[in-house]
Design an enzyme around this catalytic site. Structure first.
Site, short mmCIF file in Angstrom:
data_model
loop_
_atom_site.label_atom_id
_atom_site.label_comp_id
_atom_site.label_asym_id
_atom_site.label_seq_id
_atom_site.Cartn_x
_atom_site.Cartn_y
_atom_site.Cartn_z
N CYS A 156 0.84 -1.20 0.00
CA CYS A 156 0.00 0.00 0.00
C CYS A 156 0.87 1.25 0.00
O CYS A 156 0.69 2.17 -0.81
CB CYS A 156 -0.93 0.00 1.21
SG CYS A 156 -1.97 1.46 1.33
N GLU A 229 -5.50 -2.76 -3.32
CA GLU A 229 -5.17 -1.34 -3.47
C GLU A 229 -5.42 -0.86 -4.90
O GLU A 229 -5.93 0.24 -5.13
CB GLU A 229 -3.70 -1.10 -3.10
CG GLU A 229 -3.48 -0.87 -1.63
CD GLU A 229 -4.22 0.35 -1.12
OE1 GLU A 229 -4.08 1.43 -1.71
OE2 GLU A 229 -4.96 0.21 -0.14
#
Length: 557
Positions: A156, A229
């Protein structure tokens, strides 16, 4: 197997799954953000999700700190958590510093929920393939779970850093008109990069004592986090007209889409001529024990290898000489299409002469059609190529025609490469001549030169229905593709052919990285009142480093 190779495990994972990050970069949201024309409501909706992410990070770090057995690791994780809590406190202030005011309430995005739920489940020990006891007691179990948690966070942070750097590279440092510049600057700062590196280094350290199976679990967690993500970026609402994905930016009721592609070194990882020569050599008769050749019509494998080596070396040497001879002495001031056509006519003579030498040599004589088809079925294609074409032909939004234009000597080789799962390709190439499924050594010449490729390109379009406008995309990577690349509405260069670049530069062709080209076109789309303005013979070609970029541009995630 324990330990981490040089470069770090987190670094290896990022490189392995980096192609997936492309789908975030090419999302409508990121392209609009980079161009500075993103609707402010869309931006505020996006940054409002940061609060939910930060809260999940704080919880995950709190659990990871508890699990960590080493005092230094505990301190490092605690510092990361403090940084998250500090960001939470100043989040609204930061948004105001960027020039925006957050709404009082924000709904939680489904894609954000998917990631935060996954992260907190991982930090709580709910990991697929692992069975943690009710109370995690042993130092090893704790360290392992701390590593798993960081494995779900690391991609992330790296993805945000990567996206911001890609955008930052396109921004003018003195441009004060880009309304999202302060936000982009904050993500591409040294401080943010240092935090991403700290998480990756800590993940590497916590993983040193883990086994091969446990490292595989971390890899799966990292990959899953990356996908979630990317889904988050792809799912961001966007109210404005966008330039990409290409197939969604155009109404199929008004446009027909035709995709053309080269084959050798565009689809494939190896050159088809070398593969056909290898089939000939591997299936050829051997010389007998006395050194005498067999009396079969074919050359021995030894003679074939020698002959092919001579042909190959001669082609390479004379090709370079030909390119040198057709390069103009001075760089064109503007795009010189007519001059390029004249130069490539000389290359056409060279290619045809080279094919005649191959026929005269006899290296293609005596090949079995079944051996060729079998080689095609096992042909190694460029990563992501097959997946893209599988998706494009079943895309419900478009009824897309796909055509392969190739110098390849054998259309059967191309067709067999896709026969098992993609039998809708239209192949335009040369063909080998057969007698009872055995090659005669002759080539049925159809596509030998850049001019003949262009003719095949034009013939396809002439044969299309006249209902609506045609949009064309050509994907290639060699000098022989240049005329088609330029004639298409969108010409995409994949690979790193130095000859193509040199020739293009001399004749005034601009090579633009696809992402930066899309950012510019998104800006033009707004300034031009909604016209995307893709058209051929502009003198601009777009470069990519992977099929993932092509997939993300045309189809999206």
């Amino acid at each position: 197997m324990g330990g981490v190779v040089d470069g770090g495990m987190a670094r290896r994972f990022w490189i392995k799954f980096r192609n997936e990050s492309v789908f975030a970069i090419y999302s409508p949201f990121v392209i609009c953000l980079a161009s500075g024309v993103l609707d402010s409501d869309s931006f505020l909706y996006f940054v409002s999700q940061d609060v939910h992410f930060l809260k999940a990070f704080a919880q995950a770090y709190e659990l990871a700190e508890e699990y960590a057995d080493d005092d230094e690791d505990k301190i490092a994780i605690r510092e990361l958590r403090k940084g998250v809590l500090k960001k939470l406190k100043v989040h609204d202030t930061l948004v105001r510093e960027w020039g925006f005011e957050l709404p009082k309430e924000s709904t939680l995005d489904n894609a954000a929920v998917n990631y935060t739920d996954f992260l907190l489940a991982t930090a709580s020990g709910k990991v697929e393939g692992e069975k943690f006891p009710g109370k995690i007691a042993t130092p090893f179990e704790k360290t392992k779970l701390a590593a798993y948690t960081l494995g779900a966070i690391a991609p992330c942070m790296r993805l945000y850093a990567f996206i911001s750097k890609e955008i930052q590279a396109l921004l003018d440092p003195d441009d004060s008109d880009h309304i999202y510049k302060k936000y982009i600057d904050s993500l591409s700062s040294q401080k943010f990069e240092a935090a991403a590196l700290q998480i990756e280094d800590l993940l590497d350290k916590l993983s040193i004592s883990l086994t091969g199976e446990e490292l595989e679990v971390i890899e799966k967690l990292y990959h899953q986090a990356m996908k979630l993500e990317v889904d988050f970026f792809s799912a961001q609402p966007n109210v404005q007209q966008t330039i990409a994905p290409f197939s969604r930016a155009h109404d199929p009721r008004e446009h027909n889409l035709t995709i053309f592609s080269d084959f050798d070194m565009t689809f494939t990882a190896i050159d088809s001529s070398a593969l056909l020569a290898e089939i000939a050599i591997m299936t050829a008769p051997k010389a007998d024990l006395n050194g005498c050749e067999t009396h079969l019509a074919r050359m021995s494998s030894v003679d074939l290898r020698t002959t092919w080596s001579i042909l190959s070396s001669q082609y390479t040497e004379e090709y370079e000489q030909c390119i040198e001879s057709i390069l103009p002495s001075e760089t064109a001031e503007g795009f010189n299409y007519e001059g390029l056509c004249k130069a490539l006519e000389q290359l056409s003579h060279f290619e045809k002469a080279a094919n005649s030498r191959v026929i005269q040599s006899g290296v293609l004589k005596g090949l079995n059609l079944e051996d060729i088809k079998r080689a095609g079925e096992h042909l190694i294609l460029q990563e992501g190529c097959r997946g893209f074409f599988q998706e494009i032909v079943k895309d419900e939004h478009w009824k897309t025609d796909v055509h392969v234009l190739s110098y390849c000597w054998c259309g059967d080789l191309i067709r067999s490469a896709f026969l098992s799962d993609l039998n809708v390709l239209n192949v335009h190439s040369n063909e080998l001549d057969y007698k009872e499924s055995i090659t005669t050594g002759e080539i049925i010449k159809k596509v030998e030169s850049p001019m003949e490729k262009l003719q095949a390109f034009n013939d396809v379009l002439k044969g299309c229905s006249n209902d609506g406008k045609h949009l064309t995309i050509y994907i290639g990577g060699s000098v022989g593709d240049l005329l088609c690349l330029l004639k298409a509405d969108v010409g995409i260069v994949i690979g790193s052919s130095s000859s193509l670049r040199r020739l293009g530069d001399q004749f005034g062709i601009s090579f633009v990285p696809l992402f930066s080209g899309l950012v510019k076109k998104q800006r033009e789309l707004k300034e031009g009142g909604g016209s995307s303005n893709w058209k051929g013979l502009s003198g601009i070609l777009y470069t990519v480093s992977s099929w993932a970029e092509i997939h993300a541009f045309i189809l999206g995630s």
